[in-house]
Design a protein around this motif. Structure first.
Motif, PDB file in Angstrom:
ATOM      1  N   TRP A 109      -3.096   1.524  -7.439  1.00 12.77           N
ATOM      2  CA  TRP A 109      -3.346   0.229  -8.052  1.00 12.77           C
ATOM      3  C   TRP A 109      -4.695  -0.302  -7.579  1.00 12.77           C
ATOM      4  O   TRP A 109      -5.103  -0.093  -6.438  1.00 12.77           O
ATOM      5  N   LEU A 110      -5.366  -0.982  -8.484  1.00 14.26           N
ATOM      6  CA  LEU A 110      -6.624  -1.663  -8.152  1.00 14.26           C
ATOM      7  C   LEU A 110      -6.263  -3.096  -7.758  1.00 14.26           C
ATOM      8  O   LEU A 110      -5.659  -3.834  -8.559  1.00 14.26           O
ATOM      9  N   VAL A 111      -6.593  -3.499  -6.532  1.00 13.59           N
ATOM     10  CA  VAL A 111      -6.166  -4.815  -6.041  1.00 13.59           C
ATOM     11  C   VAL A 111      -7.328  -5.537  -5.377  1.00 13.59           C
ATOM     12  O   VAL A 111      -8.284  -4.910  -4.898  1.00 13.59           O
ATOM     13  N   VAL A 112      -7.185  -6.858  -5.319  1.00 11.39           N
ATOM     14  CA  VAL A 112      -8.238  -7.688  -4.735  1.00 11.39           C
ATOM     15  C   VAL A 112      -7.630  -9.024  -4.328  1.00 11.39           C
ATOM     16  O   VAL A 112      -6.635  -9.472  -4.905  1.00 11.39           O
ATOM     17  N   ALA A 113      -8.216  -9.667  -3.331  1.00  6.69           N
ATOM     18  CA  ALA A 113      -7.743 -10.980  -2.908  1.00  6.69           C
ATOM     19  C   ALA A 113      -8.169 -12.047  -3.912  1.00  6.69           C
ATOM     20  O   ALA A 113      -9.285 -11.994  -4.447  1.00  6.69           O
ATOM     21  N   PRO A 114      -7.314 -13.031  -4.188  1.00  6.62           N
ATOM     22  CA  PRO A 114      -7.699 -14.100  -5.122  1.00  6.62           C
ATOM     23  C   PRO A 114      -8.983 -14.816  -4.716  1.00  6.62           C
ATOM     24  O   PRO A 114      -9.764 -15.232  -5.583  1.00  6.62           O
ATOM     25  N   ALA A 115      -9.223 -14.964  -3.408  1.00 11.18           N
ATOM     26  CA  ALA A 115     -10.452 -15.655  -2.965  1.00 11.18           C
ATOM     27  C   ALA A 115     -11.693 -14.892  -3.391  1.00 11.18           C
ATOM     28  O   ALA A 115     -12.728 -15.498  -3.727  1.00 11.18           O
ATOM     29  N   TYR A 116     -11.621 -13.554  -3.392  1.00 12.78           N
ATOM     30  CA  TYR A 116     -12.773 -12.758  -3.836  1.00 12.78           C
ATOM     31  C   TYR A 116     -13.040 -13.025  -5.315  1.00 12.78           C
ATOM     32  O   TYR A 116     -14.200 -13.220  -5.729  1.00 12.78           O
ATOM     33  N   LEU A 117     -11.990 -13.031  -6.122  1.00 16.31           N
ATOM     34  CA  LEU A 117     -12.170 -13.265  -7.559  1.00 16.31           C
ATOM     35  C   LEU A 117     -12.725 -14.658  -7.821  1.00 16.31           C
ATOM     36  O   LEU A 117     -13.542 -14.843  -8.736  1.00 16.31           O
ATOM     37  N   ALA A 118     -12.285 -15.641  -7.043  1.00 18.50           N
ATOM     38  CA  ALA A 118     -12.789 -17.004  -7.230  1.00 18.50           C
ATOM     39  C   ALA A 118     -14.288 -17.083  -6.982  1.00 18.50           C
ATOM     40  O   ALA A 118     -15.009 -17.850  -7.638  1.00 18.50           O
ATOM     41  N   ALA A 119     -14.772 -16.254  -6.062  1.00 14.67           N
ATOM     42  CA  ALA A 119     -16.196 -16.276  -5.730  1.00 14.67           C
ATOM     43  C   ALA A 119     -17.026 -15.355  -6.619  1.00 14.67           C
ATOM     44  O   ALA A 119     -18.184 -15.670  -6.918  1.00 14.67           O
ATOM     45  N   ARG A 120     -16.447 -14.249  -7.063  1.00 11.83           N
ATOM     46  CA  ARG A 120     -17.246 -13.222  -7.741  1.00 11.83           C
ATOM     47  C   ARG A 120     -16.866 -12.983  -9.190  1.00 11.83           C
ATOM     48  O   ARG A 120     -17.556 -12.252  -9.899  1.00 11.83           O
ATOM     49  N   GLY A 121     -15.765 -13.548  -9.652  1.00 15.84           N
ATOM     50  CA  GLY A 121     -15.349 -13.322 -11.033  1.00 15.84           C
ATOM     51  C   GLY A 121     -14.411 -12.120 -11.134  1.00 15.84           C
ATOM     52  O   GLY A 121     -14.317 -11.295 -10.226  1.00 15.84           O
ATOM     53  N   THR A 122     -13.750 -12.020 -12.292  1.00 21.34           N
ATOM     54  CA  THR A 122     -12.738 -10.986 -12.506  1.00 21.34           C
ATOM     55  C   THR A 122     -13.239  -9.934 -13.488  1.00 21.34           C
ATOM     56  O   THR A 122     -13.511 -10.259 -14.647  1.00 21.34           O
ATOM     57  N   PRO A 123     -13.384  -8.680 -13.068  1.00 21.54           N
ATOM     58  CA  PRO A 123     -13.797  -7.630 -14.005  1.00 21.54           C
ATOM     59  C   PRO A 123     -12.714  -7.368 -15.045  1.00 21.54           C
ATOM     60  O   PRO A 123     -11.531  -7.326 -14.714  1.00 21.54           O
ATOM     61  N   GLN A 124     -13.148  -7.187 -16.284  1.00 20.53           N
ATOM     62  CA  GLN A 124     -12.217  -6.948 -17.388  1.00 20.53           C
ATOM     63  C   GLN A 124     -12.221  -5.498 -17.854  1.00 20.53           C
ATOM     64  O   GLN A 124     -11.294  -5.067 -18.543  1.00 20.53           O
ATOM     65  N   GLN A 125     -13.259  -4.755 -17.487  1.00 15.73           N
ATOM     66  CA  GLN A 125     -13.395  -3.357 -17.876  1.00 15.73           C
ATOM     67  C   GLN A 125     -13.783  -2.540 -16.641  1.00 15.73           C
ATOM     68  O   GLN A 125     -14.444  -3.065 -15.731  1.00 15.73           O
ATOM     69  N   PRO A 126     -13.411  -1.248 -16.596  1.00 16.02           N
ATOM     70  CA  PRO A 126     -13.789  -0.426 -15.440  1.00 16.02           C
ATOM     71  C   PRO A 126     -15.279  -0.423 -15.159  1.00 16.02           C
ATOM     72  O   PRO A 126     -15.686  -0.452 -13.989  1.00 16.02           O
ATOM     73  N   ALA A 127     -16.116  -0.436 -16.206  1.00 13.71           N
ATOM     74  CA  ALA A 127     -17.565  -0.371 -16.001  1.00 13.71           C
ATOM     75  C   ALA A 127     -18.079  -1.557 -15.198  1.00 13.71           C
ATOM     76  O   ALA A 127     -19.096  -1.456 -14.494  1.00 13.71           O
TER      77      ALA A 127
END
Length: 315
Positions: free
Chosen positions: A173-191
């Motif tokens: 699974w590809l996982v990440v902390a919510p705080a990282y996404l809040a700062a950097r945005g959420t990727p929608q595609q593998p690229a």
């Protein structure tokens, strides 16, 4: 329906065992002594066997015996028959005995830490006379030289002399902390992962080359890894500290995702994983303790509870 000539088959089996004795003893004289029959009877049985088979099995000289090509082939089957008879006798004997003894296993560290406590307790509950020694290690051990009864291995072709049984498939699974996404945005595609900080496993040669599959189509991306380590648990801890996006076995992060500590990315894509195998020495007859261990683990890991942890069913 073809009628089986049991008397004829039994007679030929007796001749076959006489043939094996001659080959293993190296002479008719030694074989006759071991079987406690006359040399002339043994020679007659070999002639009868060759006549029944329509093939010469041995070259007889004054100094030695040599197997023909047909003899080599027939000998391999004869030895297989003997092993099967011995295995059948052992299996019947074990029906009258408790499954007991010591078992030594070696299992990958992170996998064993998640699964093997419950598995070993369940095995002991079923076979309380068993004693279990479990090693958690990332190293590939020589099972025969190091005295192990079984290993669980991932994506590693075993030596030919070992038996390998498919056990389970682990989803990544590809996982990440919510705080990282809040700062950097959420990727929608593998690229889009190429523009993010990713946490890679340096144990793998191509650890920075991530492959994704969706609807039969492959997508690959070479990710940037400011931090690379060779331990799954450390990668998980770094992900929890918002250090980057991690690709980890589902069994390590399923609880974190359920609790909201980590968020799963790109769930519509398959992002690799590992095929796990039970690997063990080939022994005939197979010891009862090894046989029940293999059967137990195959059944235990097929259960829905384990499938959910492996990432294949809803938890």
């Amino acid at each position: 329906m073809k009628t089986i000539d049991l008397a004829g088959e039994a007679q030929q089996l007796q001749w076959a065992m006489a043939f094996v004795a001659v080959v293993e003893q190296g002479s008719f004289t030694a074989a006759a002594d071991s079987l406690q029959v006359s040399k002339s009877l043994l020679s007659k049985q070999l002639r009868q066997l060759e006549a029944a088979l329509g093939a010469q099995l041995l070259y007889r000289t004054t100094r030695r015996l040599l197997l023909t090509e047909a003899g080599e082939l027939y000998l391999s089957h004869c030895r297989d028959w003997l092993q099967r008879v011995q295995a059948a006798r052992q299996a019947l004997a074990e029906l009258r005995e408790d499954i007991a003894g010591s078992l030594r296993l070696t299992v990958p560290t992170s996998f064993g830490g998640v699964f093997m406590a419950q598995a070993m307790l369940a095995l002991r509950a079923k076979y309380p006379a068993l004693q279990i020694e479990l090693e958690l290690s990332s190293h590939t051990r020589d099972l025969e030289a190091d005295g192990f009864d079984l290993a669980i291995r991932a994506n590693i072709p075993p030596p030919e002399r070992l038996v390998a049984r498919p056990l389970a498939e682990v989803a990544d699974w590809l996982v990440v902390a919510p705080a990282y996404l809040a700062a950097r945005g959420t990727p929608q595609q593998p690229a889009e992962l190429a523009g993010h900080d990713c946490l890679c496993n340096s144990h793998f040669v191509h650890g920075r080359h991530w492959v994704f599959q969706r609807d039969g189509e492959l997508q690959t991306v070479d990710v940037r890894a400011p931090i690379a380590v060779n331990d799954y648990n450390l990668i998980r801890n770094l992900a929890l500290q918002s250090a980057g996006i991690a690709r980890l076995p589902a069994y390590l992060v399923g609880g974190d995702v359920a609790a909201g500590r980590l968020q799963r990315l790109l769930p519509g894509y398959r992002s690799g994983g590992q095929n796990l195998y039970l690997v063990y020495p080939q022994r005939l007859p197979q010891p009862a303790k090894q046989r029940v261990l293999v059967a137990f683990l195959l059944q235990w890991f097929a259960a829905p509870e384990q499938a959910a942890l492996l990432g294949h069913l809803p938890g």
